[in-house]
Every structure is written in C-alpha cells, then in structure tokens.
Design a protein around this motif. Structure first.
Motif, PDB file in Angstrom:
ATOM      1  N   VAL A 144     116.156  42.215 118.821  1.00 23.41           N
ATOM      2  CA  VAL A 144     116.358  40.835 118.405  1.00 23.41           C
ATOM      3  C   VAL A 144     117.758  40.322 118.767  1.00 23.41           C
ATOM      4  O   VAL A 144     117.895  39.233 119.333  1.00 23.41           O
ATOM      5  N   PRO A 145     118.833  41.072 118.459  1.00 23.71           N
ATOM      6  CA  PRO A 145     120.148  40.591 118.875  1.00 23.71           C
ATOM      7  C   PRO A 145     120.263  40.452 120.391  1.00 23.71           C
ATOM      8  O   PRO A 145     120.874  39.493 120.887  1.00 23.71           O
ATOM      9  N   ALA A 146     119.682  41.397 121.136  1.00 30.05           N
ATOM     10  CA  ALA A 146     119.710  41.282 122.594  1.00 30.05           C
ATOM     11  C   ALA A 146     118.964  40.044 123.047  1.00 30.05           C
ATOM     12  O   ALA A 146     119.399  39.322 123.966  1.00 30.05           O
ATOM     13  N   GLY A 147     117.839  39.760 122.382  1.00 27.41           N
ATOM     14  CA  GLY A 147     117.095  38.552 122.703  1.00 27.41           C
ATOM     15  C   GLY A 147     117.888  37.298 122.403  1.00 27.41           C
ATOM     16  O   GLY A 147     117.850  36.320 123.160  1.00 27.41           O
ATOM     17  N   ALA A 148     118.631  37.315 121.285  1.00 27.14           N
ATOM     18  CA  ALA A 148     119.456  36.161 120.935  1.00 27.14           C
ATOM     19  C   ALA A 148     120.575  35.958 121.952  1.00 27.14           C
ATOM     20  O   ALA A 148     120.874  34.827 122.366  1.00 27.14           O
ATOM     21  N   ALA A 241     127.747  33.443 118.565  1.00 26.78           N
ATOM     22  CA  ALA A 241     127.684  34.871 118.890  1.00 26.78           C
ATOM     23  C   ALA A 241     127.500  35.724 117.641  1.00 26.78           C
ATOM     24  O   ALA A 241     126.946  36.826 117.710  1.00 26.78           O
ATOM     25  N   TRP A 242     127.938  35.208 116.484  1.00 25.01           N
ATOM     26  CA  TRP A 242     127.813  35.970 115.249  1.00 25.01           C
ATOM     27  C   TRP A 242     126.383  36.011 114.721  1.00 25.01           C
ATOM     28  O   TRP A 242     126.069  36.809 113.830  1.00 25.01           O
ATOM     29  N   ILE A 243     125.528  35.160 115.248  1.00 25.80           N
ATOM     30  CA  ILE A 243     124.115  35.248 114.869  1.00 25.80           C
ATOM     31  C   ILE A 243     123.580  36.625 115.242  1.00 25.80           C
ATOM     32  O   ILE A 243     122.906  37.296 114.456  1.00 25.80           O
ATOM     33  N   SER A 244     123.903  37.044 116.468  1.00 26.04           N
ATOM     34  CA  SER A 244     123.469  38.374 116.913  1.00 26.04           C
ATOM     35  C   SER A 244     124.086  39.462 116.049  1.00 26.04           C
ATOM     36  O   SER A 244     123.429  40.455 115.714  1.00 26.04           O
TER      37      SER A 244
END
Length: 388
Positions: A144-148, A241-244
C-alpha cells in the motif's frame, strides 16, 4: 506449515494491496474524476460489497471445482478488472471494476480460507489464518505505501497497472506451486455436506453473532483507515509523503497484531478479546484527541494496526471454528463477515464527513462500532464462549 499456505499468502498480499491502496489514492482519484472525497471513498465500500456478495456466491458456485482451478480463475478476473480500472475515464466504470475485482477477490479468499484450514489440524485454524492474513498485513506495510508513492509520482492509474501485473505474477506462481503438490490443493478426500446443510449452519446463534462482532470490528478499522490520508495531511499538517509513512506504521502494527494473535487465538481467544477489545476502543478515542500532533498521531496509527488486526483476526478465527460444519462454505462466511465491516465502515465514515462533523469524524465512527462489538461480546458472552 504446508508451503501452499505461503503461496496463498502471496496472492492475498496482492489482493490486500488492492483493497487497502485507496486509502492513499482517494484525494487524487477525487480530483481527477471530479467527485467528492466522500464519493471517492465509496470505491472502498463498492469493493467490500462485491466481497460480501461474491464470497458465498463464488464459494457455492465453485464448491465442486478443484481449488487450483477456482483460485487461478479468480486471480485472472482480478487482474483484468484492474487493467480496465487503469484505463477508464469514468468514475462509474471504475466503481464497477472495483465490484468485479472484489467478487474475484472474495471467491479467491473464500476458497483460500477453506483450503488453508483443511491443510492443518483442527485446532490450528487460528495459526493458519494468521499466515494467510499476513499477506494482507504485509500489503499494508509494503504494497500500500509503495502504491501511494507510485500514485504520487506517476498518478493513481499507475498503481492499478502495477496491481494488474502483480496479479498475473501471483497467478503464475500459485498455478505452478499447487500443480506440483496435489496434497496441498485442499482436497481431503472426504465428501462435503450438501449445500443446504452448510447454509443452514448460518442460522446458529454462535456463528451469526461471531460474524456480527467481526463485521463491527472490521467496520471500525475501515471507517478510520479509508480516510486516514486527509487526517495526516489536513489535521496533523504533514506533507503527502507522510501518508505512505502512516500506512507503513499501520501495516507494521497489523503484522505484529495478526502474528501475536495467531499464536493465541486457538487456545486463549477470550484473553485476546477481553484485553485487546477495550484497548482498541481506547485507541480510537485517543487518536481523535492527539491527531493534531504528528508524532502522537503516527504512534496511535501503529497501535491501532496492532489492536485492530489482533482483535479482528481472533474474531474471524472464531468464525471459522463456529463454521466447522460447513467445510466448503465456512471460508465464505468469514470473508463475508470481514467485508460487511469493510463496506459499512467507509459508508458511515463518508456520511459523517458529509454531515460536516470534520475530518476526524471517521475515528468517532470507529469508536462507536468497536463499542457496539464489545457490548455484544459482553451481553452474549455465554453464547460466544469458545467451544474449540
């Protein structure tokens, strides 16, 4: 543990990435397709609705198929749906692809859950479930973080293309792995009960109540998780970027939670629920009060990952125990419980946002759903008491 469990977990990783990835992509989808953030959040609910309907329907339709065939076909449909989602300019079509991919995901997960529990002794269902669900938790840590990040760098459509490609790779790996070990394919050689007999098990109070509790716990998780991105950027004031980063923390916590719960849920489920349940409720309340403070918010996200997946996976393991008399349909009941919550949570979160309650409203929804689950556990504690 049989190696097929880990192949199944790999495929669940890909599907879990798809299910959770919208938490980091909603703002971009909302802007490009010119819909509100609440409407974009319904993509998550559409996926969950497809899972709810698809799990029992696909399990019933394919219950006489070899598990290998059912798993491969579900992965193929899943990949194709993501290709269409990646190229469509229409929100309605995108919504439809989410439903189709969810039905395929549901069919896969229902068969995978049934296969996984058939591969282990009858008192190791929780352990098998923890391995399978580790694919989902690793998805929240890495996928998920990579997708974001990919969505931020190249647009949200690139993430859909990546999921389609990974789906094909998982299909090839699973087909090759299972074909070389028929003993891992889920065939036990024992005749299954008639479909009607398996469906009648749904009327038993223990199974129904356990499914409702599981749906409420997962509903709370999805109510907050779906709308985490605007909390991170809007309330805490952090950059995109902090979403990831927040997703990584939630995923790391969920991996820890499901791993620990997997070792306890077979033998001491009552302890997990009695301790973890109230702590989960407290975590949603605390998150609402500290969300404006970045460090505290990120810490609470990690804790929520631990508790929501630890408690949630324990309840779902109890669904599988309660549905032990439905060997081909039990996995679909667990899947339906998970995704009833995944559908309910985002809808209630979106309604709370539309009502003008502010970006933290989904956390209040999560607290309310968790409190409802704990109340059911308390009131019906004798009915829900473990028997296996």
């Amino acid at each position: 543990m049989p190696h097929t469990l880990y192949l199944l977990a790999l495929a669940v990783f890909v599907m879990g990435t798809s299910e959770f990835m919208l938490a980091g992509l909603l703002p971009a989808i909302s802007a490009e397709l010119d819909v509100t953030l609440g409407a974009a959040g319904l993509l998550t609910s559409a996926f969950a609705v497809g899972m709810i309907v698809g799990a029992p329907a696909m399990a019933a339709f394919a219950r006489r198929w070899p598990p290998r065939l059912a798993l491969i076909l579900c992965l193929l449909v899943f990949a194709v749906a993501h290709v269409i989602g990646a190229i469509t300019p229409s929100f309605d079509v995108l919504l439809l692809t989410r439903v189709v991919s969810a039905v395929a995901n549901a069919g896969f997960l229902a068969v995978a859950l049934t296969t996984a529990t058939a591969l282990v002794p009858s008192d190791r269902k929780g352990r098998a479930l923890s391995i399978l669900l580790s694919g989902t938790t690793v998805a929240t840590v890495a996928g998920v973080p990579a997708g974001a990040l990919l969505g931020t760098a190249m647009g949200w459509r690139a993430t859909f293309w990546a999921i389609a490609a990974l789906g094909v790779l998982a299909l090839l790996g699973l087909a090759r792995g299972i074909s070389h070990d028929r003993s891992d394919a889920g065939h036990t050689g024992t005749a299954s009960p008639p479909l009607g007999a398996e469906l009648r098990i749904l009327a038993t109070p223990r199974l129904l109540l356990t499914m409702v509790v599981g749906a409420l716990i997962n509903g709370g998780t999805f109510a907050a998780f779906t709308f985490l991105a605007p909390v991170v950027t809007g309330v805490a004031g952090l950059g995109e970027a902090w979403i990831s980063g927040a997703l990584v923390l939630f995923g790391a916590g969920s991996f820890l939670g499901v791993t620990v719960a997997g070792r306890l849920s077979d033998r001491r489920p009552g302890v997990v629920l009695a301790v973890g349940g109230p702590l989960l409720l407290a975590s949603w309340i605390v998150a609402s009060t500290v969300a404006a403070h970045p460090v505290a918010l990120l810490a609470s996200v990690f804790v929520q990952g631990v508790l929501s997946f630890g408690v949630g996976s324990t309840v779902i393991a109890r669904v599988l125990y309660a549905a032990s008399g439905a060997p081909t349909m039990g996995g679909s009941y667990a899947t339906a419980a998970l995704n009833t919550g995944a559908a309910l949570g985002p809808v209630l979160g979106a309604l709370a946002l539309a009502d003008g309650a502010g970006p933290l409203a989904p956390f209040s929804v999560a607290a309310a759903l968790t409190a409802s689950a704990l109340l059911l556990l308390l009131v019906f504690r004798r009915t829900l008491a473990p028997t296996a």
